[in-house]
Design a protein around this motif. Structure first.
Motif, PDB file in Angstrom:
ATOM      1  N   ALA A  40      71.171  22.704 -68.788  1.00 41.70           N
ATOM      2  CA  ALA A  40      70.949  23.402 -67.516  1.00 41.70           C
ATOM      3  C   ALA A  40      69.846  24.449 -67.670  1.00 41.70           C
ATOM      4  O   ALA A  40      68.981  24.582 -66.800  1.00 41.70           O
ATOM      5  CB  ALA A  40      72.246  24.054 -67.046  1.00 41.70           C
ATOM      6  N   LEU A  41      69.856  25.185 -68.763  1.00 40.92           N
ATOM      7  CA  LEU A  41      68.812  26.188 -69.011  1.00 40.92           C
ATOM      8  C   LEU A  41      67.457  25.492 -69.152  1.00 40.92           C
ATOM      9  O   LEU A  41      66.461  25.935 -68.573  1.00 40.92           O
ATOM     10  CB  LEU A  41      69.139  26.986 -70.275  1.00 40.92           C
ATOM     11  CG  LEU A  41      68.058  27.947 -70.762  1.00 40.92           C
ATOM     12  CD1 LEU A  41      67.763  29.021 -69.721  1.00 40.92           C
ATOM     13  CD2 LEU A  41      68.473  28.597 -72.084  1.00 40.92           C
ATOM     14  N   LEU A  42      67.430  24.410 -69.880  1.00 39.40           N
ATOM     15  CA  LEU A  42      66.188  23.652 -70.074  1.00 39.40           C
ATOM     16  C   LEU A  42      65.613  23.233 -68.721  1.00 39.40           C
ATOM     17  O   LEU A  42      64.445  23.466 -68.431  1.00 39.40           O
ATOM     18  CB  LEU A  42      66.485  22.419 -70.938  1.00 39.40           C
ATOM     19  CG  LEU A  42      65.384  21.387 -71.118  1.00 39.40           C
ATOM     20  CD1 LEU A  42      64.220  21.974 -71.904  1.00 39.40           C
ATOM     21  CD2 LEU A  42      65.921  20.146 -71.830  1.00 39.40           C
ATOM     22  N   ARG A  43      66.442  22.626 -67.889  1.00 38.80           N
ATOM     23  CA  ARG A  43      65.972  22.154 -66.579  1.00 38.80           C
ATOM     24  C   ARG A  43      65.577  23.316 -65.680  1.00 38.80           C
ATOM     25  O   ARG A  43      64.607  23.243 -64.942  1.00 38.80           O
ATOM     26  CB  ARG A  43      67.053  21.295 -65.917  1.00 38.80           C
ATOM     27  CG  ARG A  43      67.213  19.941 -66.576  1.00 38.80           C
ATOM     28  CD  ARG A  43      68.344  19.124 -65.974  1.00 38.80           C
ATOM     29  NE  ARG A  43      68.385  17.809 -66.616  1.00 38.80           N
ATOM     30  CZ  ARG A  43      67.715  16.742 -66.199  1.00 38.80           C
ATOM     31  NH1 ARG A  43      66.977  16.811 -65.111  1.00 38.80           N
ATOM     32  NH2 ARG A  43      67.794  15.590 -66.849  1.00 38.80           N
TER      33      ARG A  43
ATOM     34  N   PRO B 246      77.836  20.971 -65.820  1.00 35.55           N
ATOM     35  CA  PRO B 246      78.704  22.140 -65.614  1.00 35.55           C
ATOM     36  C   PRO B 246      79.154  22.835 -66.899  1.00 35.55           C
ATOM     37  O   PRO B 246      79.384  24.043 -66.895  1.00 35.55           O
ATOM     38  CB  PRO B 246      79.909  21.573 -64.849  1.00 35.55           C
ATOM     39  CG  PRO B 246      79.819  20.098 -64.938  1.00 35.55           C
ATOM     40  CD  PRO B 246      78.427  19.742 -65.286  1.00 35.55           C
ATOM     41  N   LEU B 247      79.239  22.093 -67.995  1.00 32.87           N
ATOM     42  CA  LEU B 247      79.663  22.723 -69.257  1.00 32.87           C
ATOM     43  C   LEU B 247      78.652  23.747 -69.750  1.00 32.87           C
ATOM     44  O   LEU B 247      78.967  24.614 -70.576  1.00 32.87           O
ATOM     45  CB  LEU B 247      79.888  21.659 -70.337  1.00 32.87           C
ATOM     46  CG  LEU B 247      81.191  20.872 -70.217  1.00 32.87           C
ATOM     47  CD1 LEU B 247      81.300  19.824 -71.317  1.00 32.87           C
ATOM     48  CD2 LEU B 247      82.406  21.807 -70.288  1.00 32.87           C
ATOM     49  N   SER B 248      77.433  23.664 -69.226  1.00 33.19           N
ATOM     50  CA  SER B 248      76.404  24.632 -69.605  1.00 33.19           C
ATOM     51  C   SER B 248      76.778  26.053 -69.176  1.00 33.19           C
ATOM     52  O   SER B 248      76.208  27.013 -69.671  1.00 33.19           O
ATOM     53  CB  SER B 248      75.048  24.262 -68.977  1.00 33.19           C
ATOM     54  OG  SER B 248      74.585  23.031 -69.486  1.00 33.19           O
ATOM     55  N   LEU B 249      77.733  26.165 -68.263  1.00 31.86           N
ATOM     56  CA  LEU B 249      78.195  27.494 -67.841  1.00 31.86           C
ATOM     57  C   LEU B 249      78.761  28.276 -69.027  1.00 31.86           C
ATOM     58  O   LEU B 249      78.749  29.496 -69.039  1.00 31.86           O
ATOM     59  CB  LEU B 249      79.290  27.363 -66.777  1.00 31.86           C
ATOM     60  CG  LEU B 249      78.843  27.154 -65.336  1.00 31.86           C
ATOM     61  CD1 LEU B 249      80.033  26.828 -64.453  1.00 31.86           C
ATOM     62  CD2 LEU B 249      78.128  28.398 -64.793  1.00 31.86           C
ATOM     63  N   LEU B 250      79.268  27.557 -70.005  1.00 33.79           N
ATOM     64  CA  LEU B 250      79.896  28.208 -71.159  1.00 33.79           C
ATOM     65  C   LEU B 250      78.942  28.361 -72.341  1.00 33.79           C
ATOM     66  O   LEU B 250      79.337  28.810 -73.409  1.00 33.79           O
ATOM     67  CB  LEU B 250      81.117  27.380 -71.613  1.00 33.79           C
ATOM     68  CG  LEU B 250      82.172  27.150 -70.538  1.00 33.79           C
ATOM     69  CD1 LEU B 250      83.253  26.191 -71.029  1.00 33.79           C
ATOM     70  CD2 LEU B 250      82.806  28.480 -70.131  1.00 33.79           C
TER      71      LEU B 250
ATOM     72  N   GLN C 149      71.355  30.401 -58.964  1.00 35.24           N
ATOM     73  CA  GLN C 149      69.913  30.270 -58.725  1.00 35.24           C
ATOM     74  C   GLN C 149      69.374  28.918 -59.191  1.00 35.24           C
ATOM     75  O   GLN C 149      68.265  28.541 -58.818  1.00 35.24           O
ATOM     76  CB  GLN C 149      69.161  31.382 -59.464  1.00 35.24           C
ATOM     77  CG  GLN C 149      69.402  32.774 -58.890  1.00 35.24           C
ATOM     78  CD  GLN C 149      69.018  33.863 -59.876  1.00 35.24           C
ATOM     79  OE1 GLN C 149      68.119  33.677 -60.681  1.00 35.24           O
ATOM     80  NE2 GLN C 149      69.703  34.977 -59.821  1.00 35.24           N
ATOM     81  N   ASN C 150      70.134  28.253 -60.043  1.00 35.85           N
ATOM     82  CA  ASN C 150      69.704  26.947 -60.580  1.00 35.85           C
ATOM     83  C   ASN C 150      70.855  25.957 -60.414  1.00 35.85           C
ATOM     84  O   ASN C 150      71.262  25.274 -61.353  1.00 35.85           O
ATOM     85  CB  ASN C 150      69.328  27.095 -62.057  1.00 35.85           C
ATOM     86  CG  ASN C 150      68.211  28.083 -62.260  1.00 35.85           C
ATOM     87  OD1 ASN C 150      67.044  27.785 -62.029  1.00 35.85           O
ATOM     88  ND2 ASN C 150      68.567  29.298 -62.664  1.00 35.85           N
ATOM     89  N   SER C 151      71.359  25.903 -59.182  1.00 33.93           N
ATOM     90  CA  SER C 151      72.616  25.180 -58.938  1.00 33.93           C
ATOM     91  C   SER C 151      72.525  23.692 -59.268  1.00 33.93           C
ATOM     92  O   SER C 151      73.468  23.116 -59.808  1.00 33.93           O
ATOM     93  CB  SER C 151      73.056  25.378 -57.492  1.00 33.93           C
ATOM     94  OG  SER C 151      71.988  25.075 -56.616  1.00 33.93           O
ATOM     95  N   ALA C 152      71.365  23.092 -58.965  1.00 32.98           N
ATOM     96  CA  ALA C 152      71.249  21.645 -59.217  1.00 32.98           C
ATOM     97  C   ALA C 152      71.423  21.347 -60.709  1.00 32.98           C
ATOM     98  O   ALA C 152      72.140  20.409 -61.094  1.00 32.98           O
ATOM     99  CB  ALA C 152      69.894  21.146 -58.735  1.00 32.98           C
ATOM    100  N   ALA C 153      70.808  22.181 -61.539  1.00 34.51           N
ATOM    101  CA  ALA C 153      70.885  21.965 -62.990  1.00 34.51           C
ATOM    102  C   ALA C 153      72.319  22.126 -63.480  1.00 34.51           C
ATOM    103  O   ALA C 153      72.793  21.362 -64.322  1.00 34.51           O
ATOM    104  CB  ALA C 153      69.960  22.934 -63.713  1.00 34.51           C
TER     105      ALA C 153
END
Lengths: 240, 184
Positions: free
Chosen positions: B170-173, A75-79, A66-70
């Motif tokens: 990513a959560l922030l954005r 990509p490390l935010s996946l973890l 749902q927030n693919s651009a971010a």
């Protein structure tokens, strides 16, 4: 409200702890109860762990989609361990789908398995009530009743405690009923559904932050009523 | 006439369901459940405050009504606070022109001002750094652990509170973009 538990230098998030503790306690109880329903405790534990893991992965992947651009940029935010970066509905759907597939592969019978899982579901409901009490979520409408609690600049119904009390009563009812060896497969599960649905139906009417549908109808009350109706229909006594 | 058990129980079930429908009807909230007070909880107006910045300006939260605001409470000795600041700076640079603001409230009451200043300089932070010298905002926002991030919508209402960190970029954005797309 007690969102953070300070233990020495550690600041632990109390809502998350409540959920984790209830999961652990519920799974322990379910494993002890499983043999009475003809289910191997280790298989049941594996089912729960597989479903939980799938649910977490599904919830995170759905949020990322749902927030693919971010996530493409980072990509490390996946973890990341951030619990806010999870899509709850997708997680539940993933847990259900993978859980069903796993159960089928292990030839687990549906109703005895659901009966064996009722201690886990009931304890988890208690954990959710405690997590809400810790975080302040699902707070109540304003009241003048003597047992109202001071929360968010007003005296309010302690809806989280109402929910906690009703879910504890549900667990006690099921603990008594589980000793009945004449219960049909699935009966314990549907009694759990009926009782939890009834408690949601009641407590939601006093919540100040219910998700609303057009007309001001409380969404969770509608879902709870439908679940209660289904449970009562399944549990209906059949005439001879 | 003696009522059979099944008939009695089925009638009882129907009564329960009818009462349930009645409760659903009576507990409707046609005018919504919007909260008018200020409180540190999602759905409430963010409690207002006014603090001096590192550069000597005074900024009041309410003056940013109409923008998406991230209030972040931090301290220079707090490792997750330090870890998430570079991501905040990148997001601030990318979104400020779209109506996004960050108020980084340094909990100066429990921090060293010189260390905080040095940290800001080292990381070239360009968003306002507010100094909570008396601990009023730290107390107002019921800070029990650092960092604390509060996302506030254009209407001044709290959308999400994230205790602890570091918050991943990513959560922030994702949160900023969602709030920026909301109708003012």
């Amino acid at each position: 409200m007690l969102p953070i538990l300070q233990i020495g230098p550690l600041a632990l998030q109390a809502p998350g702890l409540a959920i984790l503790f209830s999961l652990w306690l519920g799974l322990t109880a379910a494993e002890k109860f499983a043999p009475r329903r003809g289910i191997h405790p280790e298989t049941l534990a594996n089912l729960v762990l597989v479903a939980l893991f799938s649910g977490l992965v599904g919830a995170r992947l759905a949020f990322a989609a749902q927030n693919s651009a971010a996530y493409l940029a980072s990509p490390l935010s996946l973890l990341s361990p951030n619990a806010s970066a999870l899509d709850a509905f997708s997680g539940i759907a993933a847990a259900l789908i993978i859980g069903i597939i796993y159960a089928q592969r292990k030839n687990l019978p549906l109703w005895p398995t659901l009966d064996a899982l009722t201690p886990l579901f009931a304890t988890l409901a208690i954990g959710i009530a405690l997590a809400n009490a810790a975080s302040g979520a699902a707070y109540g409408m304003e009241t003048d009743l003597p047992w109202g609690i001071s929360l968010f600049e007003a005296k309010r119904h302690p809806t989280q405690l109402y929910h906690f009390g009703l879910t504890v009563l549900t667990l006690l009812w099921l603990a008594v009923k589980s000793k009945d060896s004449t219960l049909l497969p699935g009966s314990l599960f549907w009694q759990l559904v009926a009782l939890i649905s009834a408690s949601i139906l009641l407590v939601e009417s006093l919540r100040a932050d219910s998700p609303l549908l057009p007309g001001g109808f409380r969404a969770l009350q509608i879902v709870a009523w439908l679940a209660l109706a289904l449970a009562l229909w399944v549990l209906r006594p059949k005439s001879n | 006439m003696k009522i059979s058990q099944p008939l009695y129980k089925n009638a009882l079930s129907l009564l329960i369901l009818a009462l349930g429908l009645g409760l659903i009807w009576l507990s409707r909230a046609p005018t919504g459940l919007a909260q008018q007070q200020a409180a540190v909880q999602t759905g409430f107006s963010a409690p207002n405050f006014s603090l001096e910045t590192l550069t000597g300006q005074t900024i009041e939260l309410q003056s940013l009504r109409g923008q998406v605001v991230l209030v972040n409470l931090w301290a220079s000795w707090c490792p997750p606070c330090r870890a998430e600041m570079p991501a905040f700076q990148r997001a601030y640079s990318d979104y400020r022109d779209q109506g996004f603001a960050i108020l980084a409230v340094n909990s100066t009451v429990q921090d060293d001002l010189a260390a905080a200043q040095q940290f800001v300089t080292e990381h070239t932070l360009t968003f306002p750094i507010l100094l909570d010298r008396e601990g009023t905002v730290t107390s107002l926002y019921q800070v029990r652990a650092l960092p604390l991030s509060v996302f506030i919508g254009r209407d001044g209402k709290i959308r999400e509170i994230i205790p602890g960190g570091p918050m991943d970029e990513a959560l922030l954005r994702a949160r900023i973009e969602k709030l920026l797309t909301e109708m003012p």
